[in-house]
Design an enzyme around this catalytic site. Sequence first.
Site, mmCIF file in Angstrom:
data_model
loop_
_atom_site.group_PDB
_atom_site.id
_atom_site.type_symbol
_atom_site.label_atom_id
_atom_site.label_comp_id
_atom_site.label_asym_id
_atom_site.label_seq_id
_atom_site.Cartn_x
_atom_site.Cartn_y
_atom_site.Cartn_z
ATOM 1 C CG ASP A 19 16.483 38.754 42.909
ATOM 2 O OD1 ASP A 19 17.521 39.662 42.322
ATOM 3 O OD2 ASP A 19 15.680 39.329 43.885
ATOM 4 C CG HIS A 20 14.271 40.955 39.859
ATOM 5 N ND1 HIS A 20 12.958 41.544 40.125
ATOM 6 C CD2 HIS A 20 14.914 41.059 40.860
ATOM 7 C CE1 HIS A 20 13.158 42.090 41.149
ATOM 8 N NE2 HIS A 20 14.203 41.635 42.096
ATOM 9 C CG HIS A 30 17.491 48.314 42.348
ATOM 10 N ND1 HIS A 30 17.362 48.388 43.751
ATOM 11 C CD2 HIS A 30 17.710 47.407 41.695
ATOM 12 C CE1 HIS A 30 17.575 47.202 44.061
ATOM 13 N NE2 HIS A 30 18.045 46.431 42.956
ATOM 14 C CG HIS A 76 20.325 43.172 41.166
ATOM 15 N ND1 HIS A 76 19.816 44.397 42.048
ATOM 16 C CD2 HIS A 76 21.578 43.472 40.922
ATOM 17 C CE1 HIS A 76 20.773 45.110 42.042
ATOM 18 N NE2 HIS A 76 22.032 44.650 41.231
ATOM 19 C CG HIS A 111 11.803 42.348 46.157
ATOM 20 N ND1 HIS A 111 12.752 42.950 46.953
ATOM 21 C CD2 HIS A 111 12.264 41.835 45.460
ATOM 22 C CE1 HIS A 111 13.920 42.552 46.405
ATOM 23 N NE2 HIS A 111 13.668 41.825 45.348
ATOM 24 C CG ASP A 146 14.301 44.682 43.345
ATOM 25 O OD1 ASP A 146 13.448 44.459 43.445
ATOM 26 O OD2 ASP A 146 15.343 43.880 43.445
ATOM 27 C CG HIS A 151 16.640 45.229 38.675
ATOM 28 N ND1 HIS A 151 15.392 44.824 38.651
ATOM 29 C CD2 HIS A 151 17.425 44.688 39.464
ATOM 30 C CE1 HIS A 151 15.386 44.224 40.091
ATOM 31 N NE2 HIS A 151 16.978 44.179 40.417
#
Length: 312
Positions: free
Chosen positions: A64-65, A137, A62, A266, A208, A60
């Site tokens: 941090d990914h 999420h 976000h 995570h 997530d 996805h």
Amino acid sequence: MLRLTFLGTASSRPTVSRNVPALALKREGRTFLLDCGEGTQRQMMRYGVGFSLGDIFITHLHSDHYLGLAGLLRTMSLQGREEPLRIWAPRGAGEALRTLRDLGGDRLAFEAPVRELDAGEAVEGDGYRLVAFATDHTRASIGYALIEDPRPGRFDVEAALALGVPEGPLFGRLHRGESVELDDGRRIRPADLVGPPRPGRKLIYTGDTRPSPGTVEIARQADLLVHEATFSEDEARRARETGHSTAAGAARVAAEADVRRLVLTHVSARYAERPGRLIEEARAIFPRTELARDGWSVEVRFVDAESGGQAS
């Protein structure tokens, strides 16, 4: 061989001991990358993963990914890579990832097409498929399930020799499901010597997500479930509000799905250096739980192997 190496096990932001999410998956000489947080290319060098990837799977958008994608692609290009690299992501994420791929204006030395997946779609490979599944999420997100094809049943060598089948190519043909004819005219069928098909391995990576029925369904009787565990149970309300799981919530998913093994990842920065609470909460519900750390590798073995998967 089916081996995972955890390159980043933190949530949202890095800590001294944990980088943001990335997971290298190696199967029979082919390496995949699941998520690509900032600094992933350095983690790959640090932990000896290497850059011979064929596919990168993003769960996805976000930051941090996926923010590490730009640096990783540039590093590969500067090293002279020429082989194409496919980037997979949820439906609607393509435009943002293409922008990131092209950031900086330097043309890559290799093709890196971005392709979008809907839940239920699969990327097919030799003897396996990587299936996208819906997660729960705060924005469009998917997890990935690596599902191997069934393997042939066990070949009974002693019975074959007793029937007069000579060692060599005929053994292989029988094991592949072909009938063979011996010099004396007898016809030997695979069913005479080969047992029932044996299951391949199944590995689940959630990215997530809140605990969800969809994850339970895709993970049913999986060999390994890698599930996010951002919070402890005393932060359950915050976990729900932010679209994340507690360690106990991940354990309940594992128990309901009857998986062989659960690995938590995570981890919020508040538990990064002292994650004992997370593992204790999870093991109270699902004892076969481990907590990932950066640089940790785990091998997933076949269910009919002499022993279960071993970590190193």
